[in-house]
Design a protein around this motif. Structure first.
Motif, PDB file in Angstrom:
ATOM      1  N   UNK A 104       0.816  -1.215   0.000  1.00  0.00           N
ATOM      2  CA  UNK A 104       0.000   0.000   0.000  1.00  0.00           C
ATOM      3  C   UNK A 104       0.848   1.264   0.000  1.00  0.00           C
ATOM      4  N   UNK A 105       2.155   1.131   0.184  1.00  0.00           N
ATOM      5  CA  UNK A 105       3.021   2.296   0.308  1.00  0.00           C
ATOM      6  C   UNK A 105       2.959   3.223  -0.906  1.00  0.00           C
ATOM      7  N   UNK A 106       2.889   2.664  -2.083  1.00  0.00           N
ATOM      8  CA  UNK A 106       2.885   3.475  -3.302  1.00  0.00           C
ATOM      9  C   UNK A 106       1.624   4.329  -3.428  1.00  0.00           C
ATOM     10  N   UNK A 107       0.537   3.923  -2.778  1.00  0.00           N
ATOM     11  CA  UNK A 107      -0.715   4.661  -2.916  1.00  0.00           C
ATOM     12  C   UNK A 107      -0.939   5.696  -1.809  1.00  0.00           C
ATOM     13  N   UNK A 108      -0.005   5.852  -0.896  1.00  0.00           N
ATOM     14  CA  UNK A 108      -0.162   6.817   0.191  1.00  0.00           C
ATOM     15  C   UNK A 108      -0.043   8.240  -0.366  1.00  0.00           C
ATOM     16  N   UNK A 109      -1.072   9.066  -0.168  1.00  0.00           N
ATOM     17  CA  UNK A 109      -0.988  10.459  -0.621  1.00  0.00           C
ATOM     18  C   UNK A 109       0.131  11.196   0.120  1.00  0.00           C
ATOM     19  N   UNK A 110       0.903  11.971  -0.593  1.00  0.00           N
ATOM     20  CA  UNK A 110       2.069  12.646  -0.005  1.00  0.00           C
ATOM     21  C   UNK A 110       1.746  14.005   0.610  1.00  0.00           C
ATOM     22  N   UNK A 111       0.602  14.564   0.303  1.00  0.00           N
ATOM     23  CA  UNK A 111       0.307  15.938   0.728  1.00  0.00           C
ATOM     24  C   UNK A 111      -0.610  16.019   1.955  1.00  0.00           C
ATOM     25  N   UNK A 112      -0.737  14.950   2.710  1.00  0.00           N
ATOM     26  CA  UNK A 112      -1.637  14.951   3.862  1.00  0.00           C
ATOM     27  C   UNK A 112      -0.890  15.283   5.152  1.00  0.00           C
ATOM     28  N   UNK A 113      -1.556  16.047   6.036  1.00  0.00           N
ATOM     29  CA  UNK A 113      -0.982  16.261   7.367  1.00  0.00           C
ATOM     30  C   UNK A 113      -1.213  14.995   8.192  1.00  0.00           C
ATOM     31  N   UNK A 115      -3.067  14.248  10.757  1.00  0.00           N
ATOM     32  CA  UNK A 115      -4.460  13.908  11.058  1.00  0.00           C
ATOM     33  C   UNK A 115      -5.143  13.290   9.838  1.00  0.00           C
ATOM     34  N   UNK A 116      -4.969  13.899   8.690  1.00  0.00           N
ATOM     35  CA  UNK A 116      -5.615  13.390   7.467  1.00  0.00           C
ATOM     36  C   UNK A 116      -4.994  12.056   7.037  1.00  0.00           C
ATOM     37  N   UNK A 117      -3.695  11.906   7.248  1.00  0.00           N
ATOM     38  CA  UNK A 117      -3.041  10.632   6.933  1.00  0.00           C
ATOM     39  C   UNK A 117      -3.598   9.521   7.815  1.00  0.00           C
TER      40      UNK A 117
END
Length: 177
Positions: A104-113, A115-117
């Motif tokens: 799942x690492x490749x699909x993690x959004x990079x722009x989340x703080x 809390x949102x992560x």
């Protein structure tokens, strides 16, 4: 039962936490040398059922749960406030977290703080609930136990010294001079 005293302590804490069930707060433990506890605090040793040695050379650590951790604060910030007395040989922490598989690492959004992560991970279909128990000694020794909620059985607990290296380092820092 594990031969290594630190592994035995980690598994004892994992078993204790398992008996409390899931969805529990993080718990912090001091690890004290059981023989030293018997010698220096015989009343407490008797109260804990440790007044008789298990064997002539059976080294062991007794986990002593500390006060409840403050709710709502960052765990790393809290650990930064801890200092242990010399009588404490090590410490351990048990904490529940959500984890994702490496796939799942490749699909993690990079722009989340943060809390949102955390929200994104909580909603991910491949998330796993895991209880991590990590223990360290003053000399740098470390041990960990991982238990998945979906495989909640004592025979399914994974142990090893490097399973949660970041948490082990944070716990070791509580012994820094």
């Amino acid at each position: 039962m594990a031969a290594d005293p630190l592994t035995r302590a980690v598994l004892e804490i994992d078993e204790y936490a398992a008996g409390l069930g899931w969805d529990q707060p993080a718990r912090l433990f001091a690890l004290v040398d059981t023989a030293r506890l018997r010698e220096q605090e015989p009343g407490l040793a008797a109260q804990l059922g440790l007044d008789r040695p298990a064997g002539p050379t059976a080294a062991s650590y007794t986990p002593i749960e500390q006060d409840e951790l403050p709710a709502g604060g960052a765990l790393d910030e809290f650990l930064g406030t801890i200092a242990w007395p010399e009588a404490v040989a090590g410490c351990a922490l048990t904490v529940e977290r959500l984890m994702l598989p490496p796939s799942a690492e490749a699909s993690v959004p990079r722009d989340l703080d943060d809390k949102r992560l955390a929200e994104w991970v909580a909603e991910h279909p491949d998330r796993q609930e895991v209880r991590m128990t990590v223990a360290v000694l003053r000399d740098g020794s470390r041990e960990s136990a991982l238990r998945l909620r979906e495989k909640d059985s004592p025979t399914e607990v994974l142990t090893g010294p490097d399973l949660v290296p970041g948490l082990a380092e944070a716990l070791l820092a509580t012994f820094a001079d």
